[in-house]
Write an enzyme that holds these catalytic residues in place. Structure first.
Site, mmCIF file in Angstrom:
data_model
loop_
_atom_site.group_PDB
_atom_site.id
_atom_site.type_symbol
_atom_site.label_atom_id
_atom_site.label_comp_id
_atom_site.label_asym_id
_atom_site.label_seq_id
_atom_site.Cartn_x
_atom_site.Cartn_y
_atom_site.Cartn_z
ATOM 1 N N SER A 31 42.451 46.625 31.250
ATOM 2 C CA SER A 31 41.614 46.161 30.143
ATOM 3 C C SER A 31 40.315 45.528 30.633
ATOM 4 C CB SER A 31 42.388 45.151 29.285
ATOM 5 O OG SER A 31 42.770 44.040 30.063
ATOM 6 N N CYS A 32 40.226 45.261 31.927
ATOM 7 C CA CYS A 32 38.996 44.714 32.504
ATOM 8 C C CYS A 32 37.906 45.780 32.506
ATOM 9 C CB CYS A 32 39.249 44.236 33.925
ATOM 10 S SG CYS A 32 40.386 42.838 34.043
ATOM 11 N N VAL A 33 36.665 45.339 32.688
ATOM 12 C CA VAL A 33 35.520 46.239 32.726
ATOM 13 C C VAL A 33 34.776 46.041 34.040
ATOM 14 C CG1 VAL A 33 33.280 46.775 31.672
ATOM 15 C CG2 VAL A 33 35.250 46.325 30.222
ATOM 16 N N GLY A 95 38.156 48.796 30.116
ATOM 17 C CA GLY A 95 38.369 48.373 28.743
ATOM 18 C C GLY A 95 39.499 49.100 28.043
#
Length: 164
Positions: A31-33, A95
């Site tokens: 979910s990190c970018v 994301g």
């Protein structure tokens, strides 16, 4: 063309690395970018591994795990070079929604699922506000991504098992 000697950097969640020609930065995203910025003339750039969209007011010190703080760090790097943000190539990845809600934990998981979307939205808003042009993006979905960013040519290679 890949240099004979490559400095390989693995970027942990919340990390930011700025380097020059001969460096490859890699990371693993859910979910990190990842924000990848590169200057084609100077062959310098960096990557930030964004975990959260905005630093809470209860956290007094900046940290690059927050999108707003990471963008500020990059703007400082641009300033040290004497370059405008619009001269950098910007690519973003990640994301993903990594969890599937079920009936029992729908509300809890919904908050977690939305973090990927919120990270992407925050990064897009912040880079636009900073006059950085987004040249490529691969965001969303439901799978992790492995990112390899080479600072000798600005290329990003991405592995995404569900989209292979």
């Amino acid at each position: 063309m890949e240099p004979d000697i490559v400095k390989d950097i693995f970027l942990q969640p919340g990390g930011l690395y700025w380097g020059e020609n001969g460096t490859r930065i890699r990371t693993l995203l859910g979910s990190c970018v990842a924000i990848c910025l590169w200057h084609p003339y100077y062959r310098v750039g960096g990557m930030a591994h964004i975990m959260l969209p905005k630093r809470p007011s209860s956290v007094p010190d900046p940290h690059n795990k927050y999108a707003d703080d990471a963008i500020e760090t990059f703007l400082e790097k641009f300033s040290l070079l004497g370059e405008r943000p619009g001269r950098f190539v910007c690519k973003i990845f990640g994301g993903a929604s990594m969890f599937s809600p079920d009936e029992e934990n729908l509300e809890e998981v919904r908050k977690i699922v939305e973090i990927g979307d919120k990270n992407v939205e925050a990064v897009q808003t912040l880079i636009k506000k900073a006059n950085i042009t987004l040249s490529a993006a691969n965001t969303g979905g439901s799978s992790h991504r492995k990112i390899y960013f080479s600072l000798w040519d600005g290329e990003v290679y991405m592995e995404n098992p569900k989209n292979s």
